[in-house]
Each structure stands twice: as structure tokens, then as C-alpha cells.
Design an enzyme around this catalytic site. Structure first.
Site, PDB file in Angstrom:
ATOM      1  CE1 TYR A 136      -2.968   3.108   0.553  1.00 29.17           C
ATOM      2  CE2 TYR A 136      -3.851   2.032   2.486  1.00 29.17           C
ATOM      3  CZ  TYR A 136      -3.931   2.951   1.535  1.00 29.17           C
ATOM      4  OH  TYR A 136      -4.979   3.963   1.548  1.00 29.17           O
ATOM      5  CE  LYS A 164      -5.702   1.840  -1.765  1.00 32.95           C
ATOM      6  NZ  LYS A 164      -6.507   1.707  -0.209  1.00 32.95           N
TER       7      LYS A 164
END
Length: 305
Positions: A136, A164
Site C-alpha cells: 500500500y 495499491k
């Protein structure tokens, strides 16, 4: 379950009752709405999931409940947001024990680690689990960027498979794709760049407003991926004022209020967060009510899934 890193993966909210317990009934309503819309995975315990307020036992309950609900139809992924490397490794072990199929992992919380420390952190987590990992990357909100050079080191671990990307730099998708090809699956993590990211070659979209509008989100993704740009754009232009509720310090409250308006959530948040009130609540409701009045008829996007 082997994870196919593509499509829309909602970062689902955690539902609470008025007495601050997990509301598993409404949680189930929402998960079933996501599955009906055709999402490709469920992500638990992210920013939207109010991860920092959840106990380890609550995370266990959420994973086990979701595994029971999806019945193997899509992967269940839980976010790891820990302050220490040891804590992150322990969280990864718990995730596997409780039935999670994969991990989404933030850099260390609170301490602003150097590049070397960040790489070591992710490396130690990867070495200590066989679950597939999505990194992330959100330097805007969390202050640490996982750069392309850092990914060059991290991708020696086979289970680091996706990113992400929440840098809000749309060109970053092209940079990832140009440098790593198909070795790294790239997801956008910014709702207001959802369609643009797909057009630029993103594999998927870790979405927020999908929590309230699952069919519209999946329709935009599938139509754009299929090259049916004008159809996707018509939905996306309608959707954008609502999607902008995601880029706010109160995104959790905004999206939970959106879930209420579409009948698949509650407004309860966990303190220190509080539900919206006053003029701000009126403003958000006005955006949502305006969108609901002009909600578009969707084409049969499911034939594309």
C-alpha cells in the site's frame, strides 16, 4: 486461494452498532451487495475499515465472517498497519491462521522510516509469510513513498505481487508498467482517478465509494477495461461528485453516510471519529441525494466479467 490481482476490490468499511460492537448483520448485507455487483476481492481493515481502532479479536472475527460469506468466490485480503516489524509479522501469521488469502501492507506506522528501513520492513514480512502481498503506497496520507527503486529490491520476493498506488500521480501507473511489466500488478487507490487509471493500464481499483455504489464502480471498471469508453465515461461523470467524498480527512464518515443512503450500511463510526453533523453533514447529503436522483441506468456490464 491464488489471488488474481485485477478488477475492483472494495476497501470495505467496518460496521458498528450503536453500542460500539461489530454489526455483523449489516456487514453481511454490504458484503453480499459487493459480491452481487461482481467485485474481484474484499479488503478488510484498511483506512476505511478503521483499522487503527480494531482489536486483534475483531480483526479475526471480520476475516472469519468474510471467509464464510464469500465461500471461496473471491479472495479475502486484510490490511496490515503496524508500528513494528515484529507486530506486522505476527499480524501476517494471524491473518493466515484465520483464513485470509492475502495481505495489503502499509509501511510502519508513526515512525517515518528511511528507504532502507522500509525495504527491510517489507522484506521481513515477505520472508515470514507465504501469503501474497499488495504494497500500500500512500505517501500523501502516511508520509512514506515506496519508490520504484525500492520495488526493484522488493520484487525478489515472489509473494510481493501488487501495489495499491495512492500517490495521486496518474503517470505513476505508466512508470510501474514500463519498469516492471506484468511482474507487478498495479491498482489505483484513489477514487477520483479510478477510470483514468484503468485507461492508463491499471490492473485494478481498490475503491472506497464502491462500499455504497458497488454496481456503478464495477461497471466503470469493466466498461473502461473493455474499451467501451463512452459508456464508462457517462457513468463516471455522474459519479465524480460522489467519488470526491473519498479524498477528505472525513472519508470514513462520508462513505458510511453514503452507505446509509443506498441502504447497505450504517452511520456508526468508532471514537474518536464521530458521525458528520451540521452544515458538513447537510453538504454531503446534498451531494448524495443529488446523485441518487440522477442515478444512471447501467448497461449489462456483467457480460464483461
Amino acid at each position: 486461494m491464488r489471488i488474481e490481482w485485477k478488477g475492483v476490490m472494495p476497501a470495505v468499511t467496518t460496521k458498528f452498532t450503536q453500542d460500539d460492537k461489530l454489526d455483523l448483520d449489516m456487514f453481511g448485507v454490504n458484503i453480499n451487495a459487493q459480491l452481487e455487483a461482481g467485485v474481484n476481492g474484499i479488503i478488510l481493515g484498511g483506512t476505511l475499515g478503521e483499522a487503527s481502532t480494531l482489536t486483534d479479536d475483531e480483526k479475526r472475527i471480520l476475516v472469519e465472517t468474510t471467509v464464510d460469506l464469500v465461500k471461496g468466490s473471491v479472495p479475502v485480503i486484510i490490511n496490515i498497519a503496524e508500528q513494528t516489524t515484529k507486530g506486522a509479522i505476527e499480524a501476517a501469521h494471524r491473518a493466515k491462521k484465520h483464513g485470509a488469502d492475502g495481505l495489503m501492507v502499509l509501511p510502519p506506522m508513526r515512525y517515518k522510516s528511511t528507504d532502507r528501513e522500509t525495504v527491510t520492513y517489507y522484506s521481513e514480512v515477505a520472508k515470514n509469510t507465504d501469503l501474497p502481498i499488495m504494497v500500500y503506497n500512500n505517501p500523501v496520507d502516511y508520509g512514506i513513498e515506496v519508490t520504484h527503486d525500492m520495488f526493484e529490491e522488493l520484487l525478489k520476493f515472489d509473494n510481493i505481487q501488487a501495489v495499491k498506488d495512492s500517490t495521486r500521480d496518474i503517470s505513476n501507473i505508466t512508470r510501474f508498467r514500463s519498469r516492471f511489466g506484468s511482474r507487478l500488478n498495479v491498482f489505483t487507490g484513489v477514487d477520483t482517478l479510478g477510470m483514468e487509471s484503468v485507461v492508463m493500464g491499471a490492473d485494478g481499483w481498490v475503491a472506497g465509494l464502491v462500499c455504497a455504489f458497488p454496481a456503478e464502480t464495477v461497471a466503470v471498471y469493466e466498461l473502461a477495461k473493455a474499451g467501451r469508453i463512452q459508456e464508462a465515461l457517462a457513468i463516471y461523470r455522474w459519479f465524480l461528485p460522489i467519488l470526491e467524498l473519498d479524498i477528505s480527512p472525513q472519508l470514513v464518515q462520508n462513505i458510511k453516510l453514503a452507505e446509509v443512503t443506498t441502504g447497505i450500511g450504517t452511520e456508526q463510526v468508532r471514537a474518536p471519529r464521530l458521525p458528520l453533523q451540521g452544515e458538513e453533514r447537510k453538504r454531503v447529503l446534498q451531494i448524495l441525494e443529488s446523485g441518487l436522483k440522477s442515478r444512471p441506468q447501467l448497461p449489462d456490464y456483467k457480460v464483461l466479467i
